[in-house]
Motif scaffolding. Structure first.
Motif, PDB file in Angstrom:
ATOM      1  N   LEU A 195       0.824  -1.215   0.000  1.00 40.61           N
ATOM      2  CA  LEU A 195       0.000   0.000   0.000  1.00 40.61           C
ATOM      3  C   LEU A 195       0.855   1.261   0.000  1.00 40.61           C
ATOM      4  CD1 LEU A 195      -2.840  -1.033   2.461  1.00 40.61           C
ATOM      5  CD2 LEU A 195      -2.969  -0.800  -0.022  1.00 40.61           C
ATOM      6  N   PHE A 196       1.901   1.281   0.821  1.00 38.30           N
ATOM      7  CA  PHE A 196       2.780   2.446   0.869  1.00 38.30           C
ATOM      8  C   PHE A 196       3.577   2.584  -0.428  1.00 38.30           C
ATOM      9  CE2 PHE A 196       2.081   1.646   5.401  1.00 38.30           C
ATOM     10  CZ  PHE A 196       1.763   2.927   5.833  1.00 38.30           C
ATOM     11  N   ILE A 197       4.043   1.463  -0.953  1.00 39.98           N
ATOM     12  CA  ILE A 197       4.820   1.491  -2.202  1.00 39.98           C
ATOM     13  C   ILE A 197       3.947   1.942  -3.363  1.00 39.98           C
ATOM     14  CG2 ILE A 197       6.019   0.011  -3.869  1.00 39.98           C
ATOM     15  CD1 ILE A 197       6.969  -1.645  -1.389  1.00 39.98           C
ATOM     16  N   PHE A 198       2.728   1.446  -3.417  1.00 38.14           N
ATOM     17  CA  PHE A 198       1.806   1.828  -4.490  1.00 38.14           C
ATOM     18  C   PHE A 198       1.459   3.312  -4.412  1.00 38.14           C
ATOM     19  CE2 PHE A 198      -2.499   1.704  -6.527  1.00 38.14           C
ATOM     20  CZ  PHE A 198      -2.047   1.413  -7.806  1.00 38.14           C
ATOM     21  N   ALA A 199       1.307   3.832  -3.196  1.00 37.97           N
ATOM     22  CA  ALA A 199       1.051   5.266  -3.034  1.00 37.97           C
ATOM     23  C   ALA A 199       2.232   6.081  -3.563  1.00 37.97           C
ATOM     24  CB  ALA A 199       0.780   5.599  -1.567  1.00 37.97           C
ATOM     25  N   CYS A 200       3.451   5.636  -3.268  1.00 38.16           N
ATOM     26  CA  CYS A 200       4.646   6.320  -3.798  1.00 38.16           C
ATOM     27  C   CYS A 200       4.681   6.245  -5.316  1.00 38.16           C
ATOM     28  CB  CYS A 200       5.916   5.704  -3.224  1.00 38.16           C
ATOM     29  SG  CYS A 200       6.191   6.046  -1.482  1.00 38.16           S
ATOM     30  N   PHE A 201       4.334   5.088  -5.857  1.00 36.64           N
ATOM     31  CA  PHE A 201       4.319   4.898  -7.307  1.00 36.64           C
ATOM     32  C   PHE A 201       3.343   5.862  -7.972  1.00 36.64           C
ATOM     33  CE2 PHE A 201       2.418   2.856 -11.050  1.00 36.64           C
ATOM     34  CZ  PHE A 201       3.552   2.673 -11.835  1.00 36.64           C
ATOM     35  N   LEU A 202       2.123   5.919  -7.450  1.00 34.83           N
ATOM     36  CA  LEU A 202       1.117   6.803  -8.031  1.00 34.83           C
ATOM     37  C   LEU A 202       1.497   8.277  -7.889  1.00 34.83           C
ATOM     38  CD1 LEU A 202      -2.239   5.089  -7.000  1.00 34.83           C
ATOM     39  CD2 LEU A 202      -1.099   5.050  -9.227  1.00 34.83           C
ATOM     40  N   CYS A 203       2.002   8.656  -6.729  1.00 33.64           N
ATOM     41  CA  CYS A 203       2.422  10.050  -6.534  1.00 33.64           C
ATOM     42  C   CYS A 203       3.581  10.404  -7.462  1.00 33.64           C
ATOM     43  CB  CYS A 203       2.814  10.301  -5.083  1.00 33.64           C
ATOM     44  SG  CYS A 203       1.413  10.385  -3.955  1.00 33.64           S
ATOM     45  N   GLY A 204       4.440   9.439  -7.754  1.00 35.08           N
ATOM     46  CA  GLY A 204       5.556   9.675  -8.665  1.00 35.08           C
ATOM     47  C   GLY A 204       5.103   9.988 -10.077  1.00 35.08           C
ATOM     48  N   LEU A 205       3.908   9.577 -10.423  1.00 31.30           N
ATOM     49  CA  LEU A 205       3.348   9.855 -11.746  1.00 31.30           C
ATOM     50  C   LEU A 205       2.647  11.212 -11.800  1.00 31.30           C
ATOM     51  CD1 LEU A 205       1.895   6.328 -12.553  1.00 31.30           C
ATOM     52  CD2 LEU A 205       4.003   7.342 -13.427  1.00 31.30           C
ATOM     53  N   SER A 206       2.767  11.977 -10.745  1.00 28.43           N
ATOM     54  CA  SER A 206       2.109  13.272 -10.648  1.00 28.43           C
ATOM     55  C   SER A 206       3.139  14.394 -10.546  1.00 28.43           C
ATOM     56  CB  SER A 206       1.218  13.287  -9.398  1.00 28.43           C
ATOM     57  OG  SER A 206       0.873  14.588  -9.030  1.00 28.43           O
ATOM     58  N   LEU A 207       2.767  15.557 -11.037  1.00 26.55           N
ATOM     59  CA  LEU A 207       3.642  16.723 -10.897  1.00 26.55           C
ATOM     60  C   LEU A 207       3.766  17.149  -9.438  1.00 26.55           C
ATOM     61  CD1 LEU A 207       2.344  18.843 -13.923  1.00 26.55           C
ATOM     62  CD2 LEU A 207       4.407  17.438 -13.824  1.00 26.55           C
ATOM     63  N   TRP A 208       2.756  16.883  -8.648  1.00 32.66           N
ATOM     64  CA  TRP A 208       2.751  17.246  -7.233  1.00 32.66           C
ATOM     65  C   TRP A 208       3.340  16.150  -6.351  1.00 32.66           C
ATOM     66  CZ3 TRP A 208       1.780  22.136  -6.266  1.00 32.66           C
ATOM     67  CH2 TRP A 208       1.047  22.862  -7.189  1.00 32.66           C
ATOM     68  N   GLY A 209       3.715  15.052  -6.950  1.00 29.35           N
ATOM     69  CA  GLY A 209       4.189  13.909  -6.189  1.00 29.35           C
ATOM     70  C   GLY A 209       5.372  14.201  -5.294  1.00 29.35           C
ATOM     71  N   MET A 210       6.315  15.007  -5.799  1.00 25.16           N
ATOM     72  CA  MET A 210       7.506  15.265  -4.975  1.00 25.16           C
ATOM     73  C   MET A 210       7.166  16.023  -3.696  1.00 25.16           C
ATOM     74  SD  MET A 210       9.619  17.985  -7.196  1.00 25.16           S
ATOM     75  CE  MET A 210       8.719  18.854  -8.448  1.00 25.16           C
ATOM     76  N   LEU A 211       6.023  16.703  -3.675  1.00 23.03           N
ATOM     77  CA  LEU A 211       5.596  17.392  -2.455  1.00 23.03           C
ATOM     78  C   LEU A 211       4.786  16.479  -1.534  1.00 23.03           C
ATOM     79  CD1 LEU A 211       4.484  20.763  -4.085  1.00 23.03           C
ATOM     80  CD2 LEU A 211       6.660  20.241  -2.953  1.00 23.03           C
ATOM     81  N   LEU A 212       4.101  15.517  -2.118  1.00 20.77           N
ATOM     82  CA  LEU A 212       3.229  14.637  -1.335  1.00 20.77           C
ATOM     83  C   LEU A 212       3.943  13.400  -0.796  1.00 20.77           C
ATOM     84  CD1 LEU A 212       0.088  14.729  -3.661  1.00 20.77           C
ATOM     85  CD2 LEU A 212       0.458  16.013  -1.544  1.00 20.77           C
ATOM     86  N   ILE A 213       4.915  12.914  -1.528  1.00 22.00           N
ATOM     87  CA  ILE A 213       5.568  11.649  -1.174  1.00 22.00           C
ATOM     88  C   ILE A 213       6.220  11.653   0.211  1.00 22.00           C
ATOM     89  CG2 ILE A 213       7.494  10.116  -1.803  1.00 22.00           C
ATOM     90  CD1 ILE A 213       6.597  10.439  -4.715  1.00 22.00           C
ATOM     91  N   PRO A 214       6.851  12.733   0.682  1.00 27.09           N
ATOM     92  CA  PRO A 214       7.456  12.676   2.019  1.00 27.09           C
ATOM     93  C   PRO A 214       6.474  12.340   3.148  1.00 27.09           C
ATOM     94  CG  PRO A 214       8.372  14.503   0.813  1.00 27.09           C
ATOM     95  CD  PRO A 214       7.250  13.953  -0.025  1.00 27.09           C
ATOM     96  N   PHE A 215       5.185  12.588   2.922  1.00 33.64           N
ATOM     97  CA  PHE A 215       4.206  12.231   3.945  1.00 33.64           C
ATOM     98  C   PHE A 215       4.050  10.717   4.082  1.00 33.64           C
ATOM     99  CE2 PHE A 215       2.888  16.553   2.835  1.00 33.64           C
ATOM    100  CZ  PHE A 215       2.839  17.117   4.101  1.00 33.64           C
ATOM    101  N   ILE A 216       4.344   9.987   3.030  1.00 31.64           N
ATOM    102  CA  ILE A 216       4.166   8.533   3.052  1.00 31.64           C
ATOM    103  C   ILE A 216       5.138   7.866   4.028  1.00 31.64           C
ATOM    104  CG2 ILE A 216       4.214   6.428   1.649  1.00 31.64           C
ATOM    105  CD1 ILE A 216       3.195   8.239  -0.694  1.00 31.64           C
ATOM    106  N   PRO A 217       6.468   8.120   3.939  1.00 34.54           N
ATOM    107  CA  PRO A 217       7.351   7.522   4.959  1.00 34.54           C
ATOM    108  C   PRO A 217       7.087   8.068   6.360  1.00 34.54           C
ATOM    109  CG  PRO A 217       8.644   8.795   3.371  1.00 34.54           C
ATOM    110  CD  PRO A 217       7.239   8.784   2.892  1.00 34.54           C
TER     111      PRO A 217
END
Length: 193
Positions: free
Chosen positions: A69-91
């Motif tokens: 679930l956490f890896i998939f969330a990172c994967f999906l956020c990585g496909l977004s322009l906003w992902g680099m801002l959202l991904i740190p919340f996952i870890p």
């Protein structure tokens, strides 16, 4: 060389975010009110009993699914322009959960809880968290690539590399689930809560 150094620094920063989440979770569990501790105790006891009676396949699937679930969330956020801002919340949230569990075990069971945490939970959690950190790093790097490309399209080779990196991350998560299963099967029966 510079790119590798930047990726390593990103991993260090993501690990710091994870550890901050873990610290927040541990402090919260340590200072939680009695009602919150009762709820955590109910959840932990139910999870512990279910794990002790579950089949090996069920334990493996549950462990792998939590990492997935956490890896998939990172994967999906990585496909977004906003992902680099959202991904740190996952870890951070992964660390929060692990810190909450560790703090709860210490506050309710003292040394016995710490021993359970060290022997049963942390070996698999270490590799699981490593997979989440690597997924977060890959997601941020791909999101940054999307931002730098602007309106241009991403080449298939870069997308293929992204998918391969996440395949490797899932391999680490698979290994983490095996470690979790092994340590639960070998040492879980030595504890009773």
């Amino acid at each position: 060389m510079i790119k590798a150094a930047r990726l390593n620094w990103e991993l260090v920063l993501l690990a710091a975010v994870f550890l901050a989440g873990m610290a927040v979770g541990a402090v919260y569990a340590r200072n939680a009110d009695p009602q919150a501790l009762e709820r955590m105790d109910f959840l932990f006891a139910g999870n512990f009993k279910a794990r002790m009676t579950a089949s090996f396949l069920s334990i493996f699937v549950a462990s792998f699914a939590s990492a997935f679930l956490f890896i998939f969330a990172c994967f999906l956020c990585g496909l977004s322009l906003w992902g680099m801002l959202l991904i740190p919340f996952i870890p951070f949230f992964r660390g929060l959960g692990l810190g909450l569990t560790s703090g709860y075990l210490y506050s309710n069971y003292g040394g016995y809880g710490i021993l359970f945490n060290l022997v049963v939970i942390l070996p698999g959690a270490f590799f699981c968290c490593l997979s989440v950190l690597l997924a977060a790093r890959e997601g941020i790097a791909f999101s940054r690539l999307l931002v730098s490309c602007g309106s241009k399209t991403i080449s298939r080779s870069k997308l293929k590399i992204y998918l391969l990196h996440f395949g490797a991350v899932l391999g680490i998560a698979f290994f983490a689930a095996l470690i979790d299963l092994l340590f639960s099967a070998c040492f879980g029966g030595l504890f009773s809560f």
